[in-house]
Design a protein around this motif. Structure first.
Motif: not given
Lengths: 386, 599
Positions: B524, A375-378, B548-551, A225, A357, A359, B526-527
């Motif tokens: 994890r 980075p957390i689009l999924n 979560m930082r990467k998905d 990340a 949030m 996003f 999103m928060f």
């Protein structure tokens, strides 16, 4: 109207060349290694498929062509020429007609670049992947860093538009290493970069090694990340921000062909394993072809048809695909289009929650993933669509 | 009707795998009780679970006719008793129904803890005990050493132990002869009023409830009207018979005989193990001693994974309860898990058996909450509440003190692992009562709180001793201790299904372990999510699950649309395996895994 929704994304043609000199350990694409390939057989088959799709889509203007693979730079320039000639004879082309060919940066292939240009290719996308020899070896690449740069210089002279790929979050790569390498890449005369985080896919050599714990030194999720964040900072500062999750371009240098996918336009898929999205008589279909090169080839030769699947896509699935693809773009997704495709509104409470949030942003009926959201689009998609 | 002198009633006491079932099979086979073609391994264990686990849950009997060397033909009645501590009461009744026991010990393994518990039951029942050393054909067999161990540890004479190999058949005739010559014949008065013990009962789809009985005095005949002295139930005897091991009708059963009856009894619940059966008219007035009603000691919640299966679960539980008087249930609602049942069991094995049967025979996937023992909560007003579920803990301002059940645990362990076992028991608030050696093995006896044992003590014991320890326990009554309810908060929301009773001194440690575990088990989000353990309003442990930082998928082009969409659909379906708590999704598996402690 559903029937012409595709027009908001454009119309392109993807052509798959399945062969490579060697299979890269991270690659899960449909690629094959063969000692001998009869390029004239392939020519006949490609031309037959081009004509067949021409008949199905009469009256359309073609925006882009993309030779992907495999390693399409292993195609004879003459074969590329014949295919493009047939394509030009089949559809009128838009003013910004783009023809991309994926190339490996070996000296042999660079020797063909002029031939590709003469055939009508006007954009090259190079699989450079790394700028140091150790990492190239680890990634199973057959070129050296020096060869990569030389091939790039040749391409730069021959083509107005050149892009290359780099893979990061590699084994034993620190965020500092990556920042250095990325800066070097940006110092080259480049206007488009695809920057992919290494993904360990099942069914690849890396996947097998990972499963038995033999792929050490991969970054943790947090490190990966960090590297993603660094990538955004450095490219933005260099005037090449991400216009898509993994793609960066100067203004107007975006890949027009790939934008058709992300804007959910129509695209023809020709060749083994090629997928298509095609709206015919108001119905959008997903098309697929046999994965195995010889199966596809024989089927075209004997039945005059390369497709093995042509499934209508339900309204909700179309909307899902649209959102899934378009939210990858910095320009975002149209709520109106989602609504028109699915017949329902993208849940307002979910959108609001994600906005709270930080996003997602919403403006003039468009939603966009924010810097924090991308980075957390999924996860965002799961939240919006479930 | 058999002459008392020609009857021998016996049970077999053995540790799991020491060959009880094989020996029983051999005895049946050698006496020609079952035709060769009907032989199958472990004739007496009729449930799948019994066969798979090699355990006996219900008592079984078989009647064998044996022509002895003295020229007379004897009737031998074997009662195969449940072998597990959960069924200690049932075992005690079975033991009361016979006069002697074969003590089967593996000649290479030696005496195990479970053997001890059961052999003491046999001694309590005044049995004549014949030691039998099994597997003497194995190279590792040390019959002399094991005989010595039997004398040391159990204190019975093992000099004339019978050496056998149940597998190959060595020594089986000697066992039969020993049963006739060394075990006493039963006593009883044929002319006295009927007095028979209800040994066990089970449900048969065709016959209804089948009751296994041992006649003490008097005679019971088909057509007699009988009554159960404890439950007061009155029934006409429809069918009377013996097991050979298939059912065989018989006209009457007299003193010393063991057999079965059916009497239009609808539910096993209507029968009580240890009850006295007599005639409705002219029956005895004095019931047999030792009757105890079934008392569940371990409780847990059973919830369907798919909440739509709640009614199916109700059905399954009600059906199983018909056949098992010792199993209790009541409906329970959990904010976390929805509708389910709070169920009471005789012990952990009983719990597992019932849970397995629901999942297997009724095809319902279950979430099992942490097992809890029954606490006695003494209120300030002098009343006592039984607490089966930590979620029901009354307001502390009204509580005077809390008592918890204790057990006496016996563990036999090779010397090398003794240190680990002592540490484990110490960590679980154990008080050492005894430590002795028998050869290279130590026998430790601990007084332990049951709540420290119910969850994963046995697993931990097996793991620290690499499977070499054997363990058994008996209930030892209640004792006051400093117990508190620990609640768990995920993202500030209490998760009722994770709350538990803990000792105050262990609360921080358990709380920390729980929070760390949950941090691993919850994916994890999103928060960031705070995970806290608290006593009352006071937080005693805290972990933070970072956001979560990467998905994100790195490459997504034209050829990926279909696959990625299907993946998204699959992930959406996967969400159903999660339980929603406010904004947080917790995987169902976390509820049970969170309670598995590593020490």
């Amino acid at each position: 109207m559903e029937s012409d929704d595709w027009q908001q994304g454009g119309f392109g043609l993807y052509l798959h060349w399945p062969y490579c000199l060697a299979k890269c350990p991270y690659c899960d694409f449909n690629s094959h290694v063969a000692s001998q390939v009869d390029q004239s057989r392939w020519k006949t088959a490609y031309l037959s498929e081009v004509r067949r799709y021409g008949d199905l889509t009469q009256g359309r203007t073609l925006d882009t062509v993309f030779f992907g693979g495999g390693t399409p730079s292993l195609m004879d320039p003459e074969l590329v020429h014949a295919v493009l000639e047939e394509i030009r004879a089949t559809w009128p082309q838009s003013n910004t007609f783009e023809v991309t060919l994926e190339a490996n940066p070996t000296s042999v292939e660079a020797g063909r670049f002029a031939g590709f240009r003469d055939a009508g290719v006007n954009r090259i996308s190079m699989g450079i992947q790394a700028l140091n020899d150790d990492d190239l070896k680890r990634l199973g690449r057959m070129h050296s860093a020096k060869e990569g740069r030389e091939a790039f210089d040749i391409a730069r002279k021959l083509f107005a538009r050149v892009s290359f790929d780099l893979i990061y979050a590699r084994q034993h790569q620190t965020p500092q290493d990556w920042a250095e390498e990325l800066k070097q890449a940006l110092s080259m005369a480049i206007d488009h970069l695809s920057l992919y985080q290494l993904t360990i896919e099942e069914g690849t050599a890396f996947g097998d090694r990972y499963a038995i714990g033999r792929l050490p030194g991969l970054p943790t999720d947090d490190h990966a990340a960090d590297m993603y964040d660094i990538t955004q900072e450095i490219t933005e500062a260099a005037g090449m921000p991400a216009y898509e999750i993994s793609n960066h371009a100067r203004d107007m240098a975006e890949s027009r062909h790939n934008l058709i996918y992300w804007r959910y336009g129509d695209y023809i898929g020709i060749g083994p394993g090629a997928h298509g999205r095609l709206t015919l008589n108001g119905t959008r279909y997903a098309t697929e072809t046999p994965l195995t090169p010889t199966t596809w080839l024989t089927q075209v030769e004997t039945q005059g048809l390369g497709e093995s699947v042509r499934d209508p896509i339900s309204p909700m699935d179309q909307a899902t695909e649209y959102l899934m693809m378009s939210l990858r773009l910095s320009e975002g997704s149209s709520l109106v289009r989602f609504n028109d495709l699915s017949g329902v509104e993208l849940p307002r409470d979910r959108r609001e929650r994600l906005q709270d949030m930080g996003f997602l942003t919403e403006n003039a009926n468009k939603i966009r993933a924010t810097k924090a959201g991308r980075p957390i689009l999924n996860s965002l998609l799961r939240e919006l669509l479930s | 009707m058999t002459d008392l002198d020609l009857i021998r009633n016996f049970s077999i006491v053995a540790h799991i795998d020491h060959g009880k079932s094989t020996l029983a099979d051999r005895l049946i086979q050698l006496t020609g009780t079952v035709a060769e073609r009907d032989m199958q391994a472990q004739l007496l264990d009729s449930m799948d679970i019994e066969r798979e686990r090699g355990i006996t849950i219900k008592a079984n009997t078989v009647r064998i006719e044996y022509p002895a060397k003295d020229g007379k033909t004897y009737v031998l009645n074997l009662i195969d008793t449940p072998g597990h501590v959960d069924f200690a009461y049932e075992v005690s009744r079975s033991m009361q129904a016979v006069e002697g026991s074969l003590l089967v010990v593996d000649a290479s393994q030696g005496v195990e803890a479970q053997t001890l518990a059961n052999v003491y039951q046999a001694i309590d029942a005044d049995h004549e005990i014949v030691p039998v050393l099994n597997k003497v054909d194995l190279p590792a067999a040390e019959p002399e050493r094991v005989a010595e161990q039997i004398e040391d540890v159990i204190g019975i004479d093992a000099s004339d132990a019978v050496l056998i190999s149940a597998k190959t058949g060595i020594g089986i005739p000697e066992v039969l002869e020993a049963i006739v010559t060394r075990l006493p014949a039963p006593k009883g008065d044929r002319d006295a009023p009927l007095k028979a013990m209800l040994v066990d009962s089970y449900y048969d789809a065709y016959l209804g409830v089948v009751v296994i009985i041992r006649v003490i005095d008097g005679v019971i005949r088909k057509g007699d009207r009988i009554k159960m002295m404890k439950t007061g139930g009155r029934y006409p005897v429809d069918r009377l018979g013996v097991f050979r091991p298939k059912m065989q009708d018989i006209k009457e059963l007299g003193p010393g005989e063991i057999g079965f009856l059916t009497a239009s009894i609808k539910q096993v619940r209507d029968t009580r193990v240890g009850d006295t059966i007599t005639h409705e008219k002219g029956g005895t007035d004095t019931a047999l001693p030792g009757f105890k009603p079934a008392q569940p000691v371990v409780f847990c919640g059973l919830f369907p994974v798919d909440s739509a299966e709640f009614e199916d679960l109700r059905d399954a539980i009600e059906k199983l309860a018909l056949n098992d008087a010792s199993f209790s249930f009541e409906m329970e609602t959990s904010a976390a898990l929805g509708f389910g049942f709070r169920c009471g069991f005789l012990g952990l094995l009983h719990l597992e058996v019932i849970r397995d049967r629901i999942e297997r025979e009724y095809d319902i996937e279950l979430i099992t909450t942490a097992p809890s023992v029954v606490y006695h909560v003494h209120m300030k007003d002098g009343t006592v509440q039984e607490l089966h579920n930590p979620a029901d803990m009354p307001d502390l301002t009204y509580v005077d003190h809390i008592e918890e059940p204790r057990i006496k645990a016996t563990i036999l362990v090779p010397d090398d692992y003794l240190g680990d076992v002592l540490k484990l028991c110490q960590d679980r608030r154990g008080i050492q009562l005894d430590l002795t050696y028998a050869g290279s093995r130590a026998m430790v006896v601990y007084d332990l709180p049951l709540n420290e044992v119910v969850f994963d003590f046995y697993d931990r014991l097996k793991s620290v001793t690499k499977g070499y320890a054997s363990f058994d326990y008996q209930m030892e009554g209640y004792r006051q201790d400093h117990l508190v309810k620990m609640s768990v908060l995920v993202n500030e929301e209490p998760v009722d299904a994770l709350s538990m009773m803990v000792h105050r001194d262990r609360a921080e440690q358990r709380g920390r372990a729980m929070c760390e575990k949950l941090k691993e088990l919850i994916p994890r989000h999103m928060f960031k999510i705070p995970i806290q353990a608290a006593i009352g309003g006071r937080v005693i442990a805290r972990e933070t699950l970072s956001a979560m930082r990467k998905d994100v998928t790195a490459k997504c082009y034209g050829g990926d649309a279909t696959r990625k969409r299907k993946l998204l659909d699959k992930q959406k379906a996967g969400k159903k395996k999660m339980r929603q708590f406010g904004k947080v999704e917790i995987p169902q598996s976390a509820f049970i895994n969170a309670l598995k402690m590593d020490s």
